[in-house]
Structures are given as structure tokens and as C-alpha cells.
Design an enzyme around this catalytic site. Sequence first.
Site, mmCIF file in Angstrom:
data_model
loop_
_atom_site.group_PDB
_atom_site.id
_atom_site.type_symbol
_atom_site.label_atom_id
_atom_site.label_comp_id
_atom_site.label_asym_id
_atom_site.label_seq_id
_atom_site.Cartn_x
_atom_site.Cartn_y
_atom_site.Cartn_z
ATOM 1 N N GLY A 158 0.857 -1.195 0.000
ATOM 2 C CA GLY A 158 0.000 0.000 0.000
ATOM 3 C C GLY A 158 0.883 1.231 0.000
ATOM 4 O O GLY A 158 2.021 1.195 -0.460
ATOM 5 N N ARG A 159 0.353 2.312 0.554
ATOM 6 C CA ARG A 159 1.114 3.573 0.543
ATOM 7 C C ARG A 159 2.477 3.412 1.220
ATOM 8 O O ARG A 159 3.498 3.832 0.697
ATOM 9 C CB ARG A 159 0.342 4.662 1.287
ATOM 10 C CG ARG A 159 -0.923 5.135 0.623
ATOM 11 C CD ARG A 159 -1.500 6.258 1.496
ATOM 12 N NE ARG A 159 -2.782 6.731 1.024
ATOM 13 C CZ ARG A 159 -3.933 6.135 1.291
ATOM 14 N NH1 ARG A 159 -3.970 5.042 2.026
ATOM 15 N NH2 ARG A 159 -5.066 6.638 0.828
ATOM 16 N N ILE A 160 2.453 2.817 2.426
ATOM 17 C CA ILE A 160 3.704 2.735 3.196
ATOM 18 C C ILE A 160 4.673 1.750 2.536
ATOM 19 O O ILE A 160 5.859 2.044 2.383
ATOM 20 C CB ILE A 160 3.413 2.359 4.669
ATOM 21 C CG1 ILE A 160 2.568 3.461 5.338
ATOM 22 C CG2 ILE A 160 4.717 2.153 5.442
ATOM 23 C CD1 ILE A 160 2.037 3.121 6.719
ATOM 24 N N ARG A 180 -2.092 -8.577 -1.651
ATOM 25 C CA ARG A 180 -3.316 -9.270 -2.072
ATOM 26 C C ARG A 180 -3.455 -9.232 -3.581
ATOM 27 O O ARG A 180 -3.843 -10.202 -4.219
ATOM 28 C CB ARG A 180 -4.547 -8.581 -1.456
ATOM 29 C CG ARG A 180 -4.930 -9.100 -0.095
ATOM 30 C CD ARG A 180 -6.051 -8.262 0.452
ATOM 31 N NE ARG A 180 -5.701 -6.835 0.355
ATOM 32 C CZ ARG A 180 -6.504 -5.836 0.672
ATOM 33 N NH1 ARG A 180 -7.724 -6.081 1.082
ATOM 34 N NH2 ARG A 180 -6.124 -4.585 0.573
ATOM 35 N N THR A 181 -3.148 -8.065 -4.139
ATOM 36 C CA THR A 181 -3.241 -7.938 -5.599
ATOM 37 C C THR A 181 -1.933 -7.400 -6.153
ATOM 38 O O THR A 181 -1.235 -6.631 -5.475
ATOM 39 C CB THR A 181 -4.369 -6.958 -5.994
ATOM 40 O OG1 THR A 181 -4.171 -5.742 -5.261
ATOM 41 C CG2 THR A 181 -5.743 -7.504 -5.695
ATOM 42 N N ALA A 241 4.222 -2.349 11.284
ATOM 43 C CA ALA A 241 2.777 -2.367 10.998
ATOM 44 C C ALA A 241 1.985 -2.670 12.281
ATOM 45 O O ALA A 241 1.579 -1.735 12.996
ATOM 46 C CB ALA A 241 2.493 -3.378 9.905
ATOM 47 N N ARG A 242 1.783 -3.945 12.565
ATOM 48 C CA ARG A 242 1.109 -4.335 13.811
ATOM 49 C C ARG A 242 1.756 -5.614 14.331
ATOM 50 O O ARG A 242 2.039 -6.528 13.548
ATOM 51 C CB ARG A 242 -0.387 -4.593 13.574
ATOM 52 C CG ARG A 242 -1.242 -3.346 13.423
ATOM 53 C CD ARG A 242 -1.346 -2.534 14.712
ATOM 54 N NE ARG A 242 -2.181 -1.352 14.560
ATOM 55 C CZ ARG A 242 -1.741 -0.132 14.193
ATOM 56 N NH1 ARG A 242 -0.455 0.059 13.962
ATOM 57 N NH2 ARG A 242 -2.580 0.881 14.080
ATOM 58 N N GLU A 271 1.078 -4.608 23.284
ATOM 59 C CA GLU A 271 1.639 -3.317 23.703
ATOM 60 C C GLU A 271 0.917 -2.807 24.945
ATOM 61 O O GLU A 271 -0.308 -2.938 25.026
ATOM 62 C CB GLU A 271 1.496 -2.300 22.562
ATOM 63 C CG GLU A 271 2.350 -2.672 21.366
ATOM 64 C CD GLU A 271 2.161 -1.746 20.165
ATOM 65 O OE1 GLU A 271 1.546 -0.669 20.328
ATOM 66 O OE2 GLU A 271 2.620 -2.106 19.090
ATOM 67 N N HIS A 289 6.471 1.825 19.274
ATOM 68 C CA HIS A 289 5.397 2.207 18.339
ATOM 69 C C HIS A 289 5.455 3.699 17.990
ATOM 70 O O HIS A 289 4.562 4.462 18.361
ATOM 71 C CB HIS A 289 4.023 1.842 18.938
ATOM 72 C CG HIS A 289 2.923 1.835 17.900
ATOM 73 N ND1 HIS A 289 1.846 0.995 17.971
ATOM 74 C CD2 HIS A 289 2.732 2.574 16.774
ATOM 75 C CE1 HIS A 289 1.045 1.198 16.939
ATOM 76 N NE2 HIS A 289 1.561 2.162 16.202
ATOM 77 N N GLY A 291 6.283 4.923 14.669
ATOM 78 C CA GLY A 291 6.368 5.127 13.219
ATOM 79 C C GLY A 291 5.866 6.482 12.767
ATOM 80 O O GLY A 291 6.460 7.127 11.906
HETATM 81 C C1 8YV Z 1 -0.547 5.845 15.274
HETATM 82 C C2 8YV Z 1 -0.464 3.838 13.725
HETATM 83 O O1 8YV Z 1 0.349 6.400 16.150
HETATM 84 O O2 8YV Z 1 -1.783 5.168 12.298
HETATM 85 C C3 8YV Z 1 -1.522 4.050 12.714
HETATM 86 O O3 8YV Z 1 -2.122 3.057 12.290
HETATM 87 O O4 8YV Z 1 -0.106 2.748 14.019
HETATM 88 C C4 8YV Z 1 0.249 4.952 14.379
HETATM 89 O O5 8YV Z 1 0.827 5.721 13.386
HETATM 90 C C5 8YV Z 1 -1.664 5.236 16.045
HETATM 91 O O6 8YV Z 1 -2.417 4.344 15.309
HETATM 92 C C6 8YV Z 1 -2.581 6.305 16.530
HETATM 93 O O7 8YV Z 1 -3.839 5.809 16.851
#
Ligand code: 8YV
Length: 325
Positions: A158-160, A180-181, A241-242, A271, A289, A291
Site C-alpha cells: 500500500g502507501r507505506i 493481495r493484488t 505495521a502491527r 503493547e 510504536h 512510526g
Molecule cells: C498511530 C499507527 O500512532 O496510524 C496508525 O495506524 O499505528 C500509528 O501511526 C496510532 O495508530 C494512533 O492511533
Amino acid sequence: MKHRPKVIVTRKLPDPIETRMAELFDVTLNLADTPMDAAALKAAMASADVLVPTVTDDINADVIAAAGANLKLIANFGAGINHVDIKAARDKGITVTNTPGVLTEDTADLTMALLLSVPRRLFEGEKILRSGDWTGWTPTFLMGRRIQGKRLGIIGMGRIGRAVARRARAFNMAVHYHNRTQLPKEVEGELEATYWADLDEMLTRMDIVSVNCPLTPATNRLLNRDRLKKLQPHAVIINTARGEIIDEEALADLLEVGRIAGAGLDVFEEEPEINPKLLSLDNVVLLPHMGSATVEARTGMGEKVLINIQTFVDSHRPPDRVLPG
Ligand code: 8YV
């Protein structure tokens, strides 16, 4: 919706955003920044017109069920919306918005920072220096691995993911991706990226893997123990990401025995709890966390929240509406 909706914000946001919110809306801010528990979130859902949550709030079906008749919008501060039950919200006639786009470049920068830090052993070097244990330069001290020419496998284009790919090209890495695609040919051409429909096949061939996909039911534990074992022993894994996308315990086990060379992690399964095994390893770099933690991104995210709420109040479709997957 009424002209000055009652908006409840669950966490402390950047000052200029809070000030503008107070000008536009009947807003309840959380200046103390104390995380809200389920009971507090339900009370907020029952009384507000708009809730502004963040990644630290679990907006599950139970919390959504507590919504009052006036609650029509959940305007998330953040791009990822895995902590919001979108389907439950839709079933209750609640619109959900997020804040994509404004944190892309900063998250990609942090991904590159980890991608450089792990193979070049930056934090080991820092640690030795600060502990006073550095006895001086030697020809074989802290030798890491070169970035140039290595294969980077991006999961989620995606974008990132694409912003990471552009950076990786500047470092002369070979960009591979699983998504996915498949991307349109011209985008693939511009990024010089090779598509792998089969994630397992990509994993066996990469030197560095970067996780850049959203957390969804399909990506939960996408990198399970079996998949992680497909990585080459010299491979490094980066996750901005997560945490839930990787089986953290399996990753820690494999890092511990040297079956995976290193990891750079900005996100974790539980977390702010961190797997103690990870904390004890020198071949991992761990960040809290962060990013999107720049003044510019966080302000941009807040501005998106403002725009999403205001357009909704004005009976227009908010620009960043999230639809159930
Ligand atoms: C945020 C993030 O700090 O945007 C997201 O999905 O993981 C982080 O950049 C966080 O989600 C803020 O709610």
C-alpha cells in the site's frame, strides 16, 4: 448532526489540534492522557455524537453496542483501524473514518531506520559505547552486513510499502513484494519491484523482510512459526505495521537460536508489554510504536480527524471513510 457536535477525544492530541477542536466542536479532551477502560469508553459512546479514539482503545462490538442514538461517527486518530469493529459499527449505522496518507513518509523513514540499524548493529555499538566498554577500533569489531544489493521482501504494498520500496531502491536494494493484488505494471516498473503471489516462496528467498500491511483477520499471525522458519538464517525481519501480524513468541525463539539473524520491531502483540525474550536479545532493535511520531504526521493526523468530523457534520461524505472489508 447538530452544528456543534459533542466530540469525545480519548487521548491527548497535539495542542493545535485540540485548540481547533474546541473552536469547532463541543469537545471533551483528555488532557491528563489517561487511557480509558471499557467502562469509560462505553460511557463516552453513550453520551457523544462523535468519538475520536486511537490505537490504544479497544472499540469492540461490546463498546459499540453501548453507543447512544446520537453517536454517528467514530473518527479514528490513526490509519490502522484494527482496534475498531467496523462491521459492528456499520450494523449500528455508525460511520468510521481514519487518517491515511499523512503518516506514510514518516513510517517509511522509521522502517528504513530499523532496516539500517539491525544489519549494521547500531544499537549494539551504542550500548557498548555508553557502557564504557569500548576499547578502541579494531579491524573485526562489530562487523555487520551490507544493505546494497540485498533482496528486500515487502509484505503489503500500500502507501507505506511503496514508500519503503522507493527508499530501498535508493539504497540499491532489489525490491520484492507480496500483496493481495499485483500492482499495475507501470507502478511495478517505477519501483522495479518483483511480485510474489505466494508469500512462502518469497520468504525463502529474501535477505530482509518488511511488514507493511494492515492487521486484518487475513493478516493476523500471517507470519506464523512455520512461515518464519522459511526465512534464511541470515534474514532480518522488520515490522512497523502491527505486532499481531507476526507470532512474536515464535520470532523470539527463532532469533534466540540464531535461526533468524535479526529483527527490528516498532510494534508488538501486547503493547506496551514486550516479550522478555526479545528484550534479552542483542540482535533485535525495539522501538515503542513510533512510526508516525513526528510533529508533522501527528498534526496531519489531527487535521484529518477535524476534516472528517466537519464534513460529516456538514452532511457530506467524509474523505477518509472506512468500509467493512
Ligand atoms: C498511530 C499507527 O500512532 O496510524 C496508525 O495506524 O499505528 C500509528 O501511526 C496510532 O495508530 C494512533 O492511533
